[in-house]
Design a protein around this motif. Structure first.
Motif, PDB file in Angstrom:
ATOM      1  N   TYR B  10       0.861  -1.189   0.000  1.00 43.46           N
ATOM      2  CA  TYR B  10       0.000   0.000   0.000  1.00 43.46           C
ATOM      3  C   TYR B  10       0.898   1.241   0.000  1.00 43.46           C
ATOM      4  CZ  TYR B  10      -3.745   3.242   1.195  1.00 43.46           C
ATOM      5  OH  TYR B  10      -4.644   4.284   1.166  1.00 43.46           O
ATOM      6  N   PRO B  11       0.691   2.154  -0.933  1.00 38.99           N
ATOM      7  CA  PRO B  11       1.676   3.229  -1.134  1.00 38.99           C
ATOM      8  C   PRO B  11       1.681   4.330  -0.076  1.00 38.99           C
ATOM      9  CG  PRO B  11      -0.100   3.419  -2.738  1.00 38.99           C
ATOM     10  CD  PRO B  11      -0.338   2.152  -1.989  1.00 38.99           C
ATOM     11  N   LYS B  12       0.672   4.384   0.756  1.00 43.73           N
ATOM     12  CA  LYS B  12       0.670   5.413   1.810  1.00 43.73           C
ATOM     13  C   LYS B  12       0.730   4.733   3.179  1.00 43.73           C
ATOM     14  CE  LYS B  12      -0.721   9.541  -0.383  1.00 43.73           C
ATOM     15  NZ  LYS B  12      -1.219   9.133  -1.705  1.00 43.73           N
ATOM     16  N   ASP B  13       0.793   5.539   4.195  1.00 42.15           N
ATOM     17  CA  ASP B  13       0.806   5.047   5.571  1.00 42.15           C
ATOM     18  C   ASP B  13      -0.527   4.333   5.861  1.00 42.15           C
ATOM     19  OD1 ASP B  13       1.315   4.613   8.207  1.00 42.15           O
ATOM     20  OD2 ASP B  13       1.145   6.704   8.831  1.00 42.15           O
ATOM     21  N   THR B  77      -7.793   3.481   1.723  1.00 44.92           N
ATOM     22  CA  THR B  77      -7.921   4.889   1.336  1.00 44.92           C
ATOM     23  C   THR B  77      -9.216   5.454   1.917  1.00 44.92           C
ATOM     24  OG1 THR B  77      -6.745   4.374  -0.704  1.00 44.92           O
ATOM     25  CG2 THR B  77      -8.018   6.429  -0.676  1.00 44.92           C
TER      26      THR B  77
ATOM     27  N   ALA C  45      -4.576   5.389  -3.912  1.00 50.41           N
ATOM     28  CA  ALA C  45      -3.652   6.062  -2.991  1.00 50.41           C
ATOM     29  C   ALA C  45      -2.383   6.556  -3.681  1.00 50.41           C
ATOM     30  CB  ALA C  45      -3.286   5.117  -1.845  1.00 50.41           C
ATOM     31  N   GLU C  46      -2.233   6.265  -4.970  1.00 48.02           N
ATOM     32  CA  GLU C  46      -1.056   6.737  -5.712  1.00 48.02           C
ATOM     33  C   GLU C  46      -1.230   8.199  -6.138  1.00 48.02           C
ATOM     34  OE1 GLU C  46       1.735   5.250  -6.170  1.00 48.02           O
ATOM     35  OE2 GLU C  46       1.339   3.107  -5.891  1.00 48.02           O
ATOM     36  N   ASP C  47      -0.148   8.946  -6.111  1.00 44.65           N
ATOM     37  CA  ASP C  47      -0.221  10.338  -6.566  1.00 44.65           C
ATOM     38  C   ASP C  47      -0.673  10.422  -8.026  1.00 44.65           C
ATOM     39  OD1 ASP C  47       0.608  11.204  -4.093  1.00 44.65           O
ATOM     40  OD2 ASP C  47       2.740  11.197  -4.638  1.00 44.65           O
TER      41      ASP C  47
END
Lengths: 134, 134, 134, 134
Positions: B10-13, B77, C45-47
């Motif tokens: 998962y790309p975020k915290d 998310t 969640a990716e930019d």
């Protein structure tokens, strides 16, 4: 409407449930499930999709619980009041969250406005049915 | 396991959630969903199906909510604690009802015994995750 | 694994189906369903989410058909070869599309790489089972 | 109808798809999903449930694929003609099997008669949309 005909065709007694509120809630769940799936997809098609990721996620949760709740309510055999209440609470919570989120940018996106209305109807139908369960 | 790899990717915290309990709950939801679908079908194949109709219905509800909850938990998310709690409560209630029902004839039917164990694991995983949410 | 135990506990003859391939396909369907739900959410969640909208949509279709197919395969009562084939074809098509899409940006996103592998396994399991049906 | 409003609110071009046939197919999928869930449950409530196990299984498959197909059709972003066709073929096959099964005892059970009609409508809507895709 088919869901009302199916309730009328149930071969045993439906018990003490309010058939009108039940039918409205079943219809609202499937309507809201479709609206939320479509709204998530319409958000994906917006140029500003990066600002709509919370809306998309809320839509997806709401669609999933609406199908689960619409299915559960469509079953009358082996009725369990506690399970029924817990699904309805979860569905109402998801519809409230999704209705709030969609409404917050309803002025910019027609799909969010229409979806928010479907969520409000479904939340209300869940709460009305919950109240009638006693 | 793929669901653990996906949480790691998962790309975020992931926020303050207990990742171990979350991973266990996701796995338990999908395992229980499959077990309940299979148990409903195995009940249909029993000569005494007429005595298993409540079990079948409980299985179907449980399978539906387990998929909805497994999907919801797989989404990180736009996390909403209230919605998460309501799904987990509904899933735990359905797992408890299905676990009780299956267990009551587990001595006669291996599929009910196996399904009851899956329901207990999922109920416990939901309640553990709920407790960790604070 | 629970899905294998449930197949073993089915109270009637499973018929001519290859039980090993069936068990692998059921497991692959539920694994892929979860991976696709999680990948859609990780993409959100990716930019660069605006470049991942096709991936998200493909993930959502794939997750839905994998659950439907995993459920259908978990049912052995009243087996219908034509329906089984049609679900497996649809599931394989969705897994192929999602595997291709995720693979195309797997070098940038670990979640797409992991998801692509789950899609490939599920596509292969569907095609193996299809081939064994004769 | 909400599903038609959602198609109208889609922010990008819907492409070459026949919007009327698409809207009819989405509506038919969700209607059929609900009818099949309710018919499976009504069969469970019949005294002769032991003779309706194939019907129940067919209903459950049909409900699952109708939701998956209704969701897939509600998504217009990243359209994939091959995936769309495969879902529609699977949905039509399940509706045909369920329509045949329910019709075969429609004279005895009103819920099977109503469900058979919903399956026929959905099968026809899927085939009409398939034909229009070229």
């Amino acid at each position: 409407m088919v869901h009302t005909k199916m309730l009328d065709a149930y071969p045993k007694d439906l018990g003490q449930i309010d058939k009108q509120k039940l039918a409205e809630c079943i219809a609202a769940c499937f309507e809201c499930a479709q609206a939320c799936t479509a709204c998530a997809d319409a958000c994906l098609a917006e140029d500003m999709v990066a600002e709509l990721t919370t809306c998309i996620r809320t839509n997806l949760d709401c669609s999933d619980i609406c199908v689960a709740t619409g299915n559960m309510l469509s079953r009358r055999t082996g009725y369990d009041a506690d399970v029924t209440r817990a699904f309805l609470e979860a569905c109402a919570a998801a519809c409230e969250a999704c209705g709030d989120e969609c409404e917050s940018h309803g002025s910019m996106h027609a799909h969010c406005r229409i979806c928010a209305e479907a969520c409000r109807r479904c939340e209300e139908a869940c709460r009305d049915l919950l109240a009638s369960l006693g």
